[in-house]
Write a protein that holds these residues in place. Structure first.
Motif, short mmCIF file in Angstrom:
data_model
loop_
_atom_site.label_atom_id
_atom_site.label_comp_id
_atom_site.label_asym_id
_atom_site.label_seq_id
_atom_site.Cartn_x
_atom_site.Cartn_y
_atom_site.Cartn_z
N SER A 97 0.80 -7.89 -45.64
CA SER A 97 0.70 -9.05 -44.73
C SER A 97 0.65 -8.62 -43.35
CB SER A 97 1.99 -9.87 -45.03
OG SER A 97 3.12 -9.17 -44.56
N VAL A 98 0.51 -9.63 -42.52
CA VAL A 98 0.46 -9.46 -41.01
C VAL A 98 1.94 -8.97 -40.68
CG1 VAL A 98 0.10 -10.56 -38.74
CG2 VAL A 98 -1.23 -11.24 -40.68
N PHE A 99 2.82 -9.41 -41.11
CA PHE A 99 4.11 -9.20 -40.85
C PHE A 99 4.34 -7.53 -41.06
CE2 PHE A 99 8.66 -7.90 -41.09
CZ PHE A 99 9.28 -8.68 -40.35
N ASP A 100 3.86 -6.93 -42.03
CA ASP A 100 4.16 -5.76 -42.54
C ASP A 100 3.29 -4.83 -41.73
OD1 ASP A 100 6.13 -6.45 -44.35
OD2 ASP A 100 4.58 -6.38 -46.01
N ASN A 101 1.85 -5.28 -41.52
CA ASN A 101 0.95 -4.43 -40.67
C ASN A 101 1.71 -4.23 -39.25
OD1 ASN A 101 -1.86 -3.87 -40.70
ND2 ASN A 101 -1.43 -5.55 -42.37
N LEU A 102 2.32 -5.23 -38.71
CA LEU A 102 2.97 -5.13 -37.21
C LEU A 102 4.18 -4.30 -37.40
CD1 LEU A 102 2.69 -8.78 -35.97
CD2 LEU A 102 1.31 -6.67 -35.22
N ALA A 103 4.76 -4.26 -38.47
CA ALA A 103 6.18 -3.46 -38.71
C ALA A 103 5.80 -1.95 -38.74
CB ALA A 103 7.07 -4.23 -39.91
N PHE A 104 4.66 -1.75 -39.35
CA PHE A 104 4.16 -0.51 -40.06
C PHE A 104 4.79 0.75 -38.94
CE2 PHE A 104 1.01 2.64 -41.40
CZ PHE A 104 1.72 2.89 -42.52
N PRO A 105 4.37 0.50 -37.70
CA PRO A 105 4.66 1.73 -36.89
C PRO A 105 6.12 1.92 -36.74
CG PRO A 105 3.04 0.45 -35.80
CD PRO A 105 3.67 -0.37 -36.91
N LEU A 106 6.81 0.85 -36.67
CA LEU A 106 8.37 0.84 -36.48
C LEU A 106 9.03 1.25 -37.76
CD1 LEU A 106 9.24 -2.46 -34.74
CD2 LEU A 106 8.72 -0.16 -33.81
N ARG A 107 8.48 1.07 -39.02
CA ARG A 107 9.40 1.38 -40.35
C ARG A 107 8.86 2.99 -40.51
NH1 ARG A 107 7.63 -3.70 -43.73
NH2 ARG A 107 9.31 -5.10 -43.24
N ASN A 108 7.58 3.36 -39.88
CA ASN A 108 7.44 4.78 -40.00
C ASN A 108 8.12 5.28 -39.31
OD1 ASN A 108 5.25 4.68 -41.88
ND2 ASN A 108 3.84 4.08 -40.36
N ARG A 109 8.94 5.08 -38.20
CA ARG A 109 9.80 5.93 -37.23
C ARG A 109 11.15 5.41 -37.69
NH1 ARG A 109 5.16 4.89 -34.84
NH2 ARG A 109 4.30 6.64 -33.49
N LYS A 110 11.59 4.93 -38.71
CA LYS A 110 12.81 4.78 -39.41
C LYS A 110 13.73 3.90 -38.64
CE LYS A 110 12.19 8.06 -42.69
NZ LYS A 110 10.70 7.42 -43.14
#
Lengths: 362, 304
Positions: A97-110
């Motif tokens: 989703s758009v949300f997950d797309n935007l969150a992706f770089p942050l989640r990858n950095r834990k």
């Protein structure tokens, strides 16, 4: 955010470059200030994307170093450099989703989820994506997708710089304008270092504080839009910037006169000495905006043959021949001009002279 | 929009209609014809209605063959799809290594079916075959002509050997079609190798994987030549799949009626499976509105 410096930077795509023509990017030294908006402008294949990929760390330069705030980052990966990059075609993660797309770089950095949530909502608000956060990104239009690509760069608060590689290529013209304004607004709000690659001069000149003009792997001039327009350092800049570009007319100076083909124009003796002293390959440069219509046989004017006149609403674009060479002039809508003989004034405060291809400083 | 109406244009379709009639419609109608009649001799036949269909659907042997067939096709998909993706990911992207690995990979695809059967028949023989003998030397008692599990596994491994390259080639083509910008963006976003696979490569492979799954399902469901050469359907009927069984009925026993009825059922089964698979994969890939809502608030994130 960071100040970016290049020291003796050069890159060749082939393994053992011999001559300078093997280099996609020739030796470059430059400094970009923290928080500036820079545009890399040049025709396709001039090395601007190469330079951008070296900044982001996607490409390792063959020679030279890249410094962020004085620290050598030449060997570091894009992730370590903490760079964000927006590509020519929108890159989104189709299944998210758009949300997950935007969150992706942050989640990858834990980053912890509460903070991810807060940042994503902030950025979505800024980019006006708030209403589509829960939708699948793959179903959106190109401009929304490109905003998501940009958003993925903005969610990280500590990015050193955001790089844009012709990001508006696939966007409709009227949305282009909106997105460009959005970029400018974000730049003012967040004071991030933005680097923008484009071959579209309007985009570069409206977006950037500093425009870096490149051709053949070399940086030919770096300056404000006004400097590039009024005092181009190189004939390429004169020709490439402006629509149409600068009129470049070969000429020579002899006996205190400026010779353009058969025409003789008077020049001040001091000026004549200055020009004569710089070598023989002399070029007169004047922007179509500064060419003036003159009365017949007026002092300092040359006779030209007007070939066609285009009415463009607020001004007329006149194309004329001067000794077999084409000269453009941009004159007011009401100025009397018709095909046939006319008189142009080419020498004025905005006229530049080039020796070889370099501008002769006053 | 008014188009000129010219009914004579239908004449242009006639050649195609004739060709298709002779090549597809008439043979199919012959089968339909057989399936509702008892052919006693060239001049003698009796209309039996749905009797052959009823008997075929009650046939215990056929149920066994169908079950074996379904399990076999599922195993083929479960083995070949992941293996094919894995191979495609492991292959070099460019240079002579890429060409070399493509050639080596494509080799099994170029070998005729019955030769594949012969190769494996010899390769797996416990007395002189390389694989069969090696397995027995390692202390495993392996004999595909005697043990039905061994025979079944041998057919499966043979099919994997023969057809995984097709899946790998399709995936390889799909992977090469992903623009570099995706990988670059993933590097910049700090994605792990696994995340790159899960969120970039796998979604972009959806189209080719769908083709691969359908092709491999249909082909494996109709497998005939290789097990026929390798095991002849045995031992017992451990490797008698549907085609094998059908051939025994039609050619071996000349029961044309039941064979025809069974052919039609077989055809419908394949059609149904493909239809279901295709729709299911479409839904999984496209996600649909419910799956987007399912990520509600982004709680089901990449690490969720």
């Amino acid at each position: 955010m960071a100040r970016i410096e290049f020291v003796g930077l050069a890159h060749a795509y082939r393994p053992r470059p011999r001559g300078p023509e093997d280099y996609a990017l020739r030796s470059t030294n430059m400094t970009w200030d923290d928080g500036g908006a820079y545009a890399l402008l040049g025709p396709s294949g001039c090395g601007k994307t190469t330079l951008l990929n070296i900044v982001s760390g996607l490409l390792r330069p063959s020679q030279g170093r890249v410094l962020f705030d004085g620290a050598d980052v030449t060997e570091r990966s894009p992730q370590q450099r903490n760079i964000a990059q927006v590509f020519q075609f929108p890159v989104i993660y189709d299944t998210m989703s758009v949300f997950d797309n935007l969150a992706f770089p942050l989640r990858n950095r834990k980053v912890e989820e509460a903070k991810v949530r807060r940042r994503v909502i902030e950025v979505a608000e800024l980019l006006e994506l708030g209403t589509v956060l829960q939708l699948r990104a793959s179903g959106l239009a190109a401009d929304a997708k490109q905003k998501i690509s940009l958003g993925r760069g903005l969610v990280r608060e500590d990015v050193a710089a955001i790089l844009f590689d012709e990001p508006l290529t696939v966007i409709d013209p009227h949305l282009k304008w909106l997105l460009r304004r959005k970029l400018k607004q974000i730049h003012h709000q967040l004071r991030l270092t933005l680097i923008y690659v484009t071959h579209d001069q309007v985009e570069a000149l409206t977006f950037a504080d500093q425009v870096v003009v490149m051709t053949d792997g070399k940086v030919v001039q770096s300056g404000t839009p006004k400097e590039l327009f009024e005092t181009p350092n190189h004939t390429f800049v004169g020709y490439f910037i402006g629509s149409p570009g600068m009129n470049l007319i070969p000429c020579l100076v002899a006996e205190d006169r400026l010779h353009i083909g058969q025409h003789r124009l008077p020049v001040a003796p001091a000026e004549a000495r200055r020009l004569a002293g710089t070598g023989d390959e002399l070029t007169l440069g004047i922007r179509p905006e500064f060419v003036e219509l003159a009365a017949p046989r007026a002092e300092g004017a040359v006779q030209v043959e007007v070939e066609h006149v285009q009415h463009l609403g607020t001004y007329q674009l006149v194309t004329a021949r001067l000794d077999g060479q084409s000269v453009c002039a941009r004159v007011g809508e009401d100025d009397p001009v018709a095909t046939g003989p006319a008189w142009f004034r080419l020498i004025g405060p905005h006229t530049q002279f080039f020796s070889g291809q370099r501008r002769i400083p006053p | 929009m008014s188009k000129p109406v010219n009914q004579r244009a239908w004449l242009l379709v006639v050649p195609v209609v004739i060709c298709v009639s002779f090549s597809a419609v008439l043979p199919l109608m012959t089968v339909v014809n057989y399936s509702v009649q008892d052919i006693i001799g060239p001049e003698q036949r009796v209309f039996v209605g749905t009797e052959w269909f009823r008997s075929v659907l009650r046939d215990e042997e056929l149920h066994g063959a169908l079950l074996r067939q379904v399990i076999f096709s599922l195993c083929v998909l479960l083995a070949q799809i992941p293996l094919g993706i894995g191979l495609a990911l492991a292959m070099p992207e460019k240079g002579w290594r890429a060409s070399a690995s493509l050639v080596v990979l494509a080799m099994p695809l170029l070998i005729p079916w019955n030769v594949v059967g012969t190769i494996w028949q010899i390769y797996a023989r416990p007395d002189i075959g390389l694989a069969g003998r090696a397995l027995n030397r390692l202390g495993l008692s392996y004999n595909y002509t005697g043990n039905s599990v061994d025979a079944w596994l041998t057919v499966l491994v043979m099919d994997v050997w023969h057809w995984t390259p097709l899946v790998a080639l399709l995936c390889y083509a799909g992977l090469r079609a992903i623009p570099d910008a995706y990988y670059q963006a993933a590097r910049i976003d700090g994605a792990s190798r696994l995340a790159v696979f899960r969120y970039i490569q796998l979604p972009k492979l959806r189209g080719v994987l769908m083709i691969a799954v359908l092709l491999r399902f249909m082909d494996s469901f109709m497998i005939y030549t290789e097990p026929f050469v390798l095991t002849g359907g045995g031992p017992g009927n451990a490797t008698t799949f549907l085609s094998e069984y059908l051939t025994q009925k039609a050619v071996g026993q000349f029961d044309l009626g039941p064979a025809a009825a069974f052919s039609l059922v077989y055809f419908l089964i394949i059609l149904l499976f493909c239809f279901v698979l295709y729709n299911w994969m479409q839904r999984v890939g496209a996600g649909g509105p419910d799956s987007a809502a399912g990520t509600g608030g982004g709680t089901g994130g990449p690490h969720g």
